[in-house]
Design a protein around this motif. Structure first.
Motif, mmCIF file in Angstrom:
data_model
loop_
_atom_site.group_PDB
_atom_site.id
_atom_site.type_symbol
_atom_site.label_atom_id
_atom_site.label_comp_id
_atom_site.label_asym_id
_atom_site.label_seq_id
_atom_site.Cartn_x
_atom_site.Cartn_y
_atom_site.Cartn_z
ATOM 1 N N ASP A 253 80.175 -49.492 60.395
ATOM 2 C CA ASP A 253 81.092 -48.430 60.983
ATOM 3 C C ASP A 253 82.267 -48.706 60.004
ATOM 4 N N ALA A 254 82.475 -48.242 58.742
ATOM 5 C CA ALA A 254 83.522 -48.433 57.885
ATOM 6 C C ALA A 254 84.956 -47.897 58.356
ATOM 7 N N ASP A 255 84.913 -46.637 59.156
ATOM 8 C CA ASP A 255 86.029 -46.140 59.573
ATOM 9 C C ASP A 255 86.826 -47.261 60.606
ATOM 10 N N ALA A 256 85.824 -47.692 61.536
ATOM 11 C CA ALA A 256 86.508 -48.565 62.580
ATOM 12 C C ALA A 256 86.837 -49.952 61.836
ATOM 13 N N ALA A 257 86.250 -50.525 60.730
ATOM 14 C CA ALA A 257 86.648 -51.450 60.033
ATOM 15 C C ALA A 257 88.017 -51.428 59.260
ATOM 16 N N LEU B 101 84.013 -50.969 52.798
ATOM 17 C CA LEU B 101 84.443 -50.193 51.548
ATOM 18 C C LEU B 101 84.007 -48.594 51.813
ATOM 19 N N ARG B 102 84.834 -47.939 51.133
ATOM 20 C CA ARG B 102 84.886 -46.325 51.153
ATOM 21 C C ARG B 102 85.205 -46.128 49.816
ATOM 22 N N ALA B 103 84.419 -45.264 49.342
ATOM 23 C CA ALA B 103 84.463 -44.609 47.919
ATOM 24 C C ALA B 103 83.847 -42.942 47.787
ATOM 25 N N LYS B 104 84.564 -42.474 46.806
ATOM 26 C CA LYS B 104 84.282 -40.926 46.627
ATOM 27 C C LYS B 104 84.073 -41.181 44.939
ATOM 28 N N THR B 105 82.685 -40.805 44.328
ATOM 29 C CA THR B 105 82.601 -40.971 43.199
ATOM 30 C C THR B 105 82.164 -39.584 42.553
ATOM 31 N N ILE B 106 82.855 -38.901 41.658
ATOM 32 C CA ILE B 106 82.626 -37.863 40.908
ATOM 33 C C ILE B 106 81.844 -38.056 39.543
ATOM 34 N N ALA B 107 80.816 -37.699 39.625
ATOM 35 C CA ALA B 107 79.941 -37.837 38.419
ATOM 36 C C ALA B 107 79.765 -36.815 37.363
ATOM 37 N N ASP B 108 80.338 -36.711 36.370
ATOM 38 C CA ASP B 108 80.188 -35.706 35.384
ATOM 39 C C ASP B 108 78.613 -35.636 34.738
ATOM 40 N N ILE B 109 77.783 -34.455 35.139
ATOM 41 C CA ILE B 109 76.525 -34.651 34.638
ATOM 42 C C ILE B 109 76.289 -33.706 33.732
ATOM 43 N N GLY B 110 77.346 -33.120 33.006
ATOM 44 C CA GLY B 110 77.047 -32.155 31.932
ATOM 45 C C GLY B 110 76.606 -30.845 32.406
ATOM 46 N N ALA B 111 76.019 -30.162 31.262
ATOM 47 C CA ALA B 111 75.613 -28.442 31.582
ATOM 48 C C ALA B 111 74.259 -28.421 31.957
ATOM 49 N N SER B 112 73.199 -29.413 31.694
ATOM 50 C CA SER B 112 71.958 -29.473 32.114
ATOM 51 C C SER B 112 71.347 -30.608 32.326
ATOM 52 N N GLN C 67 79.628 -55.195 54.921
ATOM 53 C CA GLN C 67 78.827 -54.714 55.896
ATOM 54 C C GLN C 67 78.986 -53.309 56.345
ATOM 55 N N ASN C 68 79.926 -52.883 56.004
ATOM 56 C CA ASN C 68 80.505 -51.493 56.420
ATOM 57 C C ASN C 68 80.685 -50.552 55.020
#
Length: 783
Positions: free
Chosen positions: A173-177, A313-324, A347-348
């Motif tokens: 429960d990351a939000d609670a932590a 830990l909370r994270a948002k990852t934006i991965a550039d995967i290109g055009a194909s 743990q969270n």
């Protein structure tokens, strides 16, 4: 049956690479060195635009050029060959069509749209200038954050947006932590796009024999068996009639872990023309159309108690995967998710991964492949937390390490670490670098107005890609061990080394197993005609998975040899020892039979024990029960000139734990090379596209890679925590240096400049970028 080898003579010995003499003398054969009679040469016309409709292609003038054999476009092969394959299978993944030659629309600069075949490469190149293409340019998007916004230009209109996939991962429960945290530490980190730049660009030569319907392909590849299977399906040749040979491969770093459009087109052309067809990549093509690596933007925050315990830990990852998509494009950033907590008991966890489609070349596996990004994220944010709490960065790490007795350890992201002693590796690194003395010196230098920094990185990586449930196409490995009639040993391995040194280390293992001289052993790899089954070399798997398959097969052969030797000597097979080219009863080396004599008896078959077949050969397929998890600690000491932004690396200490070590010389070479590539990302390298999708760093004039003079002497050492996953106890080493060195160097530079209030400098930390951060800090910016 428990026949044993004598005392280890070779495992653990720093034996020089057996491959090197042929390499340094120029006696090796790369794809371009393979000469076949009547070979035709292929070149590719590539898009000048990052996004455009192809209104028309006129190839008439090119076809009329003397020496040109044929010119083909995507329309010519549509329905005749399959698409470029993608092995990923993620929930909700949007998979676009990926023809080998573009049809109707191009989506990145360098995308192939036509192929010319001529009697020599110069004519083929001249013919490209005669092809007329009418484009209608379309809007482009190269920034992954903008690409996923509503209203952004669409890469594929049928998808409705530029989000190729999303992957949430949540545990605890990351939000609670976070709600209960004493401190929240956050940061935005960028792992810039990199270009692998292997010394040898890609190349392919294909020969089709219409008489028997066979296709032989020479390719600079890491995965000859995977290429064989895929090519058979794509060009519609039965797999058992396809042979792929990876001759000498001049580096890869993951970039040749693929099936590329050029391999498809060249194979198709060889079949149609019934003549050998060759294509050799130019360096400019290598920059633009061989896969790129990294390219992630990460928003990260951790919840921390006053004593330094990290609770979430909370994270948002934006991965550039290109055009194909290439073979593993969507899968690579998922490894960042898996390893995002590093070596800490967090743990969270709540993370979101978004794959962003852009008008750029596809990203895929590049040395480390998703794990350097994860290590960079966690090691930067942990060091920032230490600074915010007023803790020494070593102490917050020790605070959050699991204890050695807790292994095997299931972590929050769902994987199980095999074995570990993270305290030992960090303690050893701190001891080597004289950490307390360095901190004291740093304090003195700060009084003098000098900016010295000490950077730490402790890492864990996932290696030995083996469990087939987690590897597209299978993660097992195959090996055949054969003792010839004269006692020489031939090993046929399904792995495909290209600089890792397995021709040496595998021979060391077999030499000890059979008690024979290393020069009596040959390791054969990279040819599907000689070793029909295999997976390949990537993800630091060759020794842990391929080496284990080899050891098990060797054990089966050895057991049979012991049975034959015991029959000849009237002894118990369990009592026999293999040593110095002889087989004897333990404690009685004077009563021995020659290893070669037993081999001869096995093949002449005149005096074999009952129920024993002739020959000495065994094949084994090894499927590991888990991945392996190497770990370690790196320390960098730097001084930064605040007037110029230049970074002086004064010391670099690496303590890596890769399990048991077969050859320390090879291990150090892998670690040193990995550190060099990681420092390249930290200090020099970066692929840059302009807003129109044009690659601005398409030559070595603009894309900087480190030279030997730019790097310090690396101080390498090891701790040894064997893996329980395989009988060799090895973990893998090929990517360790790359994974650890980027955050280690950034941590050092930021530590040096922390008195100025600087908390983050994005890579590459060029002198100009460092200088600008210093100016911003002096002017009241946040660095």
């Amino acid at each position: 049956m428990t026949a044993v080898a004598g005392p280890s003579r070779m495992i653990g010995a720093p034996i020089k690479r057996r491959e090197d003499p042929r390499l340094i003398q120029g006696l090796s054969h790369y794809v371009d060195d393979i000469k076949l009679v009547d070979t035709l040469h292929c070149t590719f016309l590539r898009s000048d635009y990052a996004h455009a409709e192809i209104k028309s292609i006129d190839t008439a003038a090119a076809k009329d050029l003397p020496g040109v054999v044929t010119v083909i476009t995507g329309k010519d092969i549509e329905g005749k060959v399959g698409d470029v394959p993608c092995g990923a299978d993620l929930p909700g993944l949007k998979v676009p069509d990926h023809p080998a030659l573009s049809i109707g629309r191009v989506r990145f600069v360098g995308e192939p749209i036509a192929a010319v075949v001529a009697t020599d490469s110069y004519i083929a190149r001249d013919a490209l200038d005669l092809i007329e293409v009418d484009y209608e340019e379309l809007p482009t998007v190269v920034d992954p954050e903008k690409a996923i916004e509503a209203g952004s230009p669409l890469i594929y209109e049928e998808f409705g947006d530029n989000i190729g996939f999303t992957m949430p991962l949540e545990a605890g429960d990351a939000d609670a932590a976070f709600a209960e945290a004493d401190h929240v530490v956050s940061g935005r980190f960028v792992n810039q796009r990199l270009i692998p730049n292997a010394m040898e660009p890609r190349g392919v030569l294909a020969q089709y024999l219409p008489g028997d319907g066979s296709l032989t392909v020479w390719s600079s590849t890491q995965v000859p068996h995977g290429l064989k299977t895929n090519l058979g399906l794509i060009v519609d040749i039965p797999e058992h009639l396809v042979r792929v040979i990876a001759p000498e491969v001049g580096g890869a770093f993951g970039s040749k872990l693929n099936v590329y459009p050029e391999e498809i087109v060249v194979s198709y052309l060889a079949i149609q023309l019934c003549k050998p067809v060759k294509w050799i990549e130019k360096r400019t093509e290598n920059f633009t159309t061989t896969i790129h690596g990294r390219d992630q933007i990460n928003y990260v925050e951790i919840a921390v108690k006053n004593d330094g315990t990290i609770t979430a830990l909370r994270a948002k990852t934006i991965a550039d995967i290109g055009a194909s998509y290439q073979l593993l494009t969507p899968l690579i950033p998922t490894l960042t998710n898996l390893m995002i907590v590093g070596g800490y008991k967090i743990q969270n966890v709540k993370v979101e991964l978004i794959g962003a489609l852009t008008n750029k070349m596809a990203t895929d596996a590049y040395r480390g492949a998703g794990r350097p990004e994860a290590t960079y994220i966690i090691e930067r944010i942990v060091s920032m937390a230490a600074k915010q709490l007023g803790m020494d960065p070593k102490d917050i790490r020790f605070k959050n390490f699991p204890q050695p007795e807790e292994f095997p350890l299931e972590i929050a992201t769902g994987i199980t670490f095999d074995s570990g002693n993270y305290q030992a590796s960090l303690n050893k690194a701190l001891e080597i670098v004289n950490y307390d003395e360095q901190r004291a010196q740093q304090a003195e230098l700060r009084q003098q107005g000098k900016y010295m920094g000490i950077g730490l990185c402790t890492y864990v990586e996932i290696c030995a890609f083996g469990p087939s449930a987690g590897v597209p196409g299978g993660g097992w490995e195959s090996a055949t061990v054969r003792v010839e009639r004269t006692g020489k040993v031939t090993v046929l391995s399904g792995v495909s080394p290209h600089g890792q040194g397995q021709e040496t280390s595998f021979a060391q293992i077999i030499g000890d197993e059979f008690g024979v001289d290393i020069d009596d052993i040959i390791i054969v790899h990279g040819d599907t005609g000689r070793q029909p089954q295999g997976i390949g070399t990537f993800g630091s798997r060759a020794t842990a998975v391929g080496g284990t398959a080899m050891v098990v097969a060797a054990g089966q052969v050895k057991e049979k040899m012991a049975k034959i030797a015991a029959h000849l000597m009237e002894a118990n097979p369990d009592d026999l020892v293999f040593e110095n080219g002889q087989i004897f009863v333990g404690g009685s080396p004077d009563q021995a039979v020659e290893f070669a004599t037993v081999a001869g008896e096995a093949h002449t078959a005149a005096n074999l024990p009952p129920d024993t077949d002739p020959g000495l050969e065994a094949t084994h397929f090894f499927e590991p029960s888990n991945f392996t998890f190497p770990f370690g600690a790196h320390v960098a000491v730097v001084e930064v000139d605040i007037d110029t932004g230049e970074i002086d690396i004064q010391r670099y200490v690496a303590v890596d734990d890769i399990g048991n070590i077969i050859n320390p010389l090879l291990v150090n070479g892998q670690v040193h090379g990995g550190i060099a590539q990681g420092l390249g990302q930290a200090l020099y390298e970066g692929a840059v596209y302009d807003e129109n999708g044009q690659l601005l760093t398409g030559t070595f004039m603009d894309y900087a890679i480190p030279k030997a003079t730019h790097l310090p002497r690396f101080e390498s050492d090891h701790t040894v925590t064997p893996s329980p996953v395989n009988p060799l106890g090895v973990k893998g080493v090929g990517e360790a240096g790359t994974i650890a060195s980027t955050p280690c160097m950034v941590n050092a530079v930021v530590d040096a400049l922390s008195p100025l209030g600087i908390t983050q400098i994005d890579m590459p930390m060029t002198p100009n970028r460092v200088w600008q951060a210093i100016q911003d800090a002096k002017e009241g910016g946040n660095g």
